[in-house]
Structure formats: C-alpha cells, structure tokens
Scaffold this motif. Structure first.
Motif, mmCIF file in Angstrom:
data_model
loop_
_atom_site.group_PDB
_atom_site.id
_atom_site.type_symbol
_atom_site.label_atom_id
_atom_site.label_comp_id
_atom_site.label_asym_id
_atom_site.label_seq_id
_atom_site.Cartn_x
_atom_site.Cartn_y
_atom_site.Cartn_z
ATOM 1 N N GLY A 92 26.767 46.326 40.917
ATOM 2 C CA GLY A 92 26.160 47.330 40.060
ATOM 3 C C GLY A 92 26.243 46.929 38.602
ATOM 4 O O GLY A 92 25.842 45.828 38.215
ATOM 5 N N ALA A 93 26.798 47.809 37.780
ATOM 6 C CA ALA A 93 26.886 47.552 36.336
ATOM 7 C C ALA A 93 28.143 46.803 35.942
ATOM 8 O O ALA A 93 28.371 46.572 34.756
ATOM 9 C CB ALA A 93 26.827 48.887 35.580
ATOM 10 N N TYR A 94 28.955 46.406 36.920
ATOM 11 C CA TYR A 94 30.219 45.733 36.629
ATOM 12 C C TYR A 94 30.220 44.295 37.144
ATOM 13 O O TYR A 94 29.609 43.977 38.165
ATOM 14 C CB TYR A 94 31.393 46.481 37.283
ATOM 15 C CG TYR A 94 31.676 47.830 36.678
ATOM 16 C CD1 TYR A 94 32.554 47.971 35.617
ATOM 17 C CD2 TYR A 94 31.054 48.977 37.184
ATOM 18 C CE1 TYR A 94 32.816 49.220 35.067
ATOM 19 C CE2 TYR A 94 31.304 50.224 36.636
ATOM 20 C CZ TYR A 94 32.188 50.340 35.576
ATOM 21 O OH TYR A 94 32.445 51.577 35.026
ATOM 22 N N ALA A 95 30.931 43.448 36.417
ATOM 23 C CA ALA A 95 31.198 42.075 36.864
ATOM 24 C C ALA A 95 32.643 41.760 36.528
ATOM 25 O O ALA A 95 33.236 42.341 35.613
ATOM 26 C CB ALA A 95 30.266 41.078 36.177
ATOM 27 N N CYS A 96 33.236 40.843 37.275
ATOM 28 C CA CYS A 96 34.612 40.450 36.991
ATOM 29 C C CYS A 96 34.726 38.942 37.023
ATOM 30 O O CYS A 96 33.833 38.229 37.491
ATOM 31 C CB CYS A 96 35.599 41.081 37.973
ATOM 32 S SG CYS A 96 35.552 40.380 39.636
ATOM 33 N N GLY A 97 35.840 38.441 36.516
ATOM 34 C CA GLY A 97 36.091 37.010 36.497
ATOM 35 C C GLY A 97 37.360 36.701 35.739
ATOM 36 O O GLY A 97 38.330 37.458 35.788
ATOM 37 N N PHE A 98 37.326 35.605 34.971
ATOM 38 C CA PHE A 98 38.524 35.204 34.242
ATOM 39 C C PHE A 98 38.150 34.255 33.114
ATOM 40 O O PHE A 98 37.063 33.684 33.074
ATOM 41 C CB PHE A 98 39.529 34.528 35.186
ATOM 42 C CG PHE A 98 39.022 33.242 35.802
ATOM 43 C CD1 PHE A 98 39.271 32.014 35.192
ATOM 44 C CD2 PHE A 98 38.295 33.252 36.973
ATOM 45 C CE1 PHE A 98 38.801 30.828 35.750
ATOM 46 C CE2 PHE A 98 37.810 32.078 37.540
ATOM 47 C CZ PHE A 98 38.073 30.860 36.916
ATOM 48 N N ILE A 99 39.090 34.071 32.206
ATOM 49 C CA ILE A 99 38.981 33.078 31.140
ATOM 50 C C ILE A 99 40.304 32.345 31.068
ATOM 51 O O ILE A 99 41.363 32.918 31.363
ATOM 52 C CB ILE A 99 38.655 33.755 29.786
ATOM 53 C CG1 ILE A 99 38.253 32.720 28.727
ATOM 54 C CG2 ILE A 99 39.800 34.620 29.318
ATOM 55 C CD1 ILE A 99 36.917 32.092 28.942
ATOM 56 N N GLY A 100 40.270 31.071 30.710
ATOM 57 C CA GLY A 100 41.495 30.283 30.601
ATOM 58 C C GLY A 100 41.920 30.110 29.157
ATOM 59 O O GLY A 100 41.082 29.994 28.253
ATOM 60 N N GLU A 101 43.229 30.105 28.924
ATOM 61 C CA GLU A 101 43.775 29.896 27.586
ATOM 62 C C GLU A 101 44.829 28.799 27.619
ATOM 63 O O GLU A 101 45.522 28.609 28.621
ATOM 64 C CB GLU A 101 44.425 31.176 27.043
ATOM 65 C CG GLU A 101 43.445 32.202 26.546
ATOM 66 C CD GLU A 101 44.130 33.300 25.734
ATOM 67 O OE1 GLU A 101 45.377 33.234 25.579
ATOM 68 O OE2 GLU A 101 43.431 34.206 25.267
#
Length: 422
Positions: free
Chosen positions: A245-254
């Motif tokens: 729907g209107a949402y997405a998820c994931g990640f970012i690396g630091e």
C-alpha cells in the motif's frame, strides 16, 4: 524528511518491549496443511539462496530474494541446473491450478536494453543470471537479472524485467529515462493491473571514487523508489525490502556515523531499519526490516551488521564493530509499530513477512519456521497436520494466510506452501 524514533529504540543494547509468554486464546494460531512443490528434474533451488542469501540454519542474511508467493496462490522460484549451478537461468512458476511453467532468461536483445555495460558478446550474455523474482497479485513474474562485466573496471549490471505471457519486457521500456543518478535497479514488489513497482536504485555497477565517497554527502547511496509505468518517485535513501500500500520498508547502512553506499565495505556497515510513508523516512531502530503490511507495521530483526547472521560470525567481527560491551549480541525477530519495537521471542532468528491482520512469519536458528500473532510465536512444525516434514523457515504470507516455506533438515531444501485449515 527523516523522523527518528526515541533513542531507546535505536540500539539493540537498550530495552525494548519483551515478548509475551504463552500464546493467549485470542492469539492461538491456525493449523496448516503442507503442499510440497516439485522442481523440474535436474534442477535445484537457486544456490545463491542457500549460499549467499540464507545461512545453513535457514535464516536469510539479506532476505528471501529467490522465492515468491502471490496473492492468488501462485509460487515462483529461481532454480539452477545440477550440472551448472551458476548462473541461474530459469524461473519456475507453480500456478494456483497446479500446473507448472518454466521461464528462461530474456532474449539477448531485451537484456541489451537493460544493461549499461557490455562485458562480453552482446548477443549471448554468458554470465547473465536471475537474482530476484517477485510476483504481482495475479501471479505475473517480475525479475532482476544481473550480468558481470569487465574493462576499465569490473562490476555487475542489474536490470528489471516483466513477464508478459510469452516474453520478458524491460522495466521501464527501453529508452525511457527514469533516474540519471542511478545505474542499476532491483525489483522488490509489483502490483497489477495498475502497474506499481517497488525498486531499489543504486550505483552498484558504477566505478567508486573513494575521494568522492569521503567528501561528497550522499555519494552513490541506494534509493527506494516506486515506478507506476509513467514516473519514478524516489522515497529516500536506503535499500527497499518490501512494499505494501502506502508503506515501504528497508534499511540503510552506516559506518563511523555516516550513511554508506551498498557497494562499499558492506561487512563493516551497521544497519538501521527504515519505514517510508507519506514523503517521510522513519528510522525504526538498529537492524533490518524485511516485511511491512498496509497498516505500516514492519518486521525484521535487530542485527548489528548488514551481512551478519543471527549470531555474529566471529569474535573478530564483533570486536571490529564495537557495538556494545560484553558478549556478542543474539539477533532476534522484531516487530515495529506505532508503539515502538517488540521482540517476538528470545531465540535467535528473523521475521520476514507480516500480513494485514498482523500475522507474522519467519525463521529461528534452532527452531525452524515460526508464525506469530500478537507478541508471541509458535513453531510451524507443531501446527502442520499430517506431516513429519521439518519447516526450515517461513518467508511470505498471502492475504488468505497461506505461507511460503522451505522444508528439510539438511542439504538441499524443499519448497512448499502451508494452507490454513478451515
């Protein structure tokens, strides 16, 4: 705009909501019937899924990329031939009615439209390989194809293709510019009949300038994107893993407090789970988010290294990351919602998908696949009627509660789905 959750949710070393004890009557999970799926003779489930995406205990390191479940009940898997485990040139689709179809790579001319580098003979693409498959609700396959190249520098091209019944079509169509800042695209989710595709755009095949990396903010960062057949909309920096729907998820690396590209020193990056919605990016906490539902509830785990499994592989890895004092952390399944983070049990493992009603599925290192309702979880082995097959992991759940699983105790896994008992 980036929204940050309270500090207590940003470190797995700090308190988060613990899971409940025994499953309550209201949360009691359904029972299931197992349906084993058979790959064509001479084929195996893609070796990349076993060796790269999944550790030997069945818990995926970067998510279930090579198997997929559609809302209509179709299942897809990337397979390799036993005589040639690389590259993976075939996708098998099991249709809801029970038939099975095998789909090969796009024609060389179609591949040529998608790739930016020409590492070999353009008419053959000998190293081209399927690396991801997703299914739209009606069972239409979308796939990422990779191709290695060499020359002034070497790397791997990525491009996305849609199956249109008799052949593959480049997504977007050949010659249509989508994002000049990105050179490669990886499909994450797809919707039809009104086309809507979740993608990660990145620069994985581009040459890396370490001088620019040091001095240019945002240099070659991956970006979550949604393509609707006409326009490409960027959601924000990060690798998308799911769209609902209107949402997405994931990640970012630091690394050292700085966001990093996904093609540089991934082993040393610390991941932060992300949720995208309404033009904003929310940091959920340290870890990876693998699944999200249309209500904006995300699931994953609280790992402290992008490439790390549910237990950090070595003491040297733990010491290098310097995450927290004391013994190396155990990575556990986590759910993130408006109330913060909830641990779904204390056993090491990962949650991979969540249905609209909140039912969550995943895999435990020592216990195989699980299903969770509310704040507790149950091993799927205990819920499958009339079967003695071990469920190694659960990776997707459709709106009717059907669950896609890997089966078997060791060696080559089997692929199956579980139907809830009425």
């Amino acid at each position: 705009m980036i929204r940050r959750l309270p500090l207590a949710l940003l470190s797995c070393a700090l308190p988060i909501v613990a899971s409940a004890g025994a499953t309550s009557a209201a949360e009691k999970p359904a029972r299931y019937v197992l349906h084993q799926l058979t790959v064509p003779p001479g084929d195996l489930l893609d070796g990349d899924f076993m060796q790269g995406a999944v550790s030997v205990d069945g818990v995926a390191r970067r998510g279930p990329r090579t198997i997929a479940l559609a809302a209509n009940g179709a299942v897809a898997a990337i397979v390799t031939n036993t005589g040639n485990l690389y590259p993976a040139r075939t996708i098998v689709v099991w249709r809801p009615g029970g038939s099975r179809v095998t789909i090969g790579l796009p024609d060389p001319a179609v591949l040529d439209q998608g790739f930016h580098h020409r590492g070999g003979r353009v008419d053959t693409f000998p190293s081209a390989s399927f690396s991801r498959v997703v299914l739209a609700d009606d069972g239409t396959p979308f796939a990422t194809v990779t191709n290695s190249f060499s020359g002034a520098y070497s790397g791997i091209d990525k491009a996305v293709f849609r199956w249109i019944g008799t052949k593959w079509r480049n997504v977007p169509p050949a010659g249509e510019p989508i994002s000049p800042a990105r050179s490669d695209y990886d499909v994450v989710a797809a919707e039809l009949p009104k086309l809507r595709i979740g993608l990660t755009g990145d620069s994985s095949s581009a040459d890396v300038s370490f001088d620019e990396l040091e001095h240019t903010p945002g240099y070659q960062l991956p970006e979550a994107m949604v393509y609707d057949g006409l326009t490409m909309r960027g959601l924000g920096a990060g690798t998308m893993t799911a769209l609902a729907g209107a949402y997405a998820c994931g990640f970012i690396g630091e690394q050292n407090g700085r966001t990093m590209p996904d093609n540089v020193n991934v082993e040393g990056q610390i991941p932060y789970a992300l949720l995208w919605h309404d033009g904003a990016t929310t940091r959920l906490g340290r870890g990876l988010a693998f699944g999200v539902n249309a209500g904006g509830v995300a699931v994953g785990d609280n790992r402290v290294s992008i490439e790390g499994g549910p237990l950090l592989a070595t003491r040297a890895e733990y010491d290098r990351l310097k995450i927290m004092p004391g013994k190396p952390p155990v990575v556990v399944p986590v759910r993130w919602d408006a109330h913060g983070a909830t641990v779904l049990g204390r056993e090491p493992g990962t949650a991979f998908a969540i249905a609209r009603n909140g039912t969550t599925v995943g895999a435990l290192v020592h216990g195989g696949g699980f299903v969770s309702r509310g704040s507790s979880l149950t091993a799927l082995d205990a819920l499958v009627s009339g079967s003695h097959v071990h469920i190694r992991g659960a990776y997707s759940i459709d709106p009717r509660g059907r669950i896609l699983v890997l089966t078997g105790l060791a060696g080559t896994p089997g692929l199956a789905y579980l139907d809830p008992v009425p």
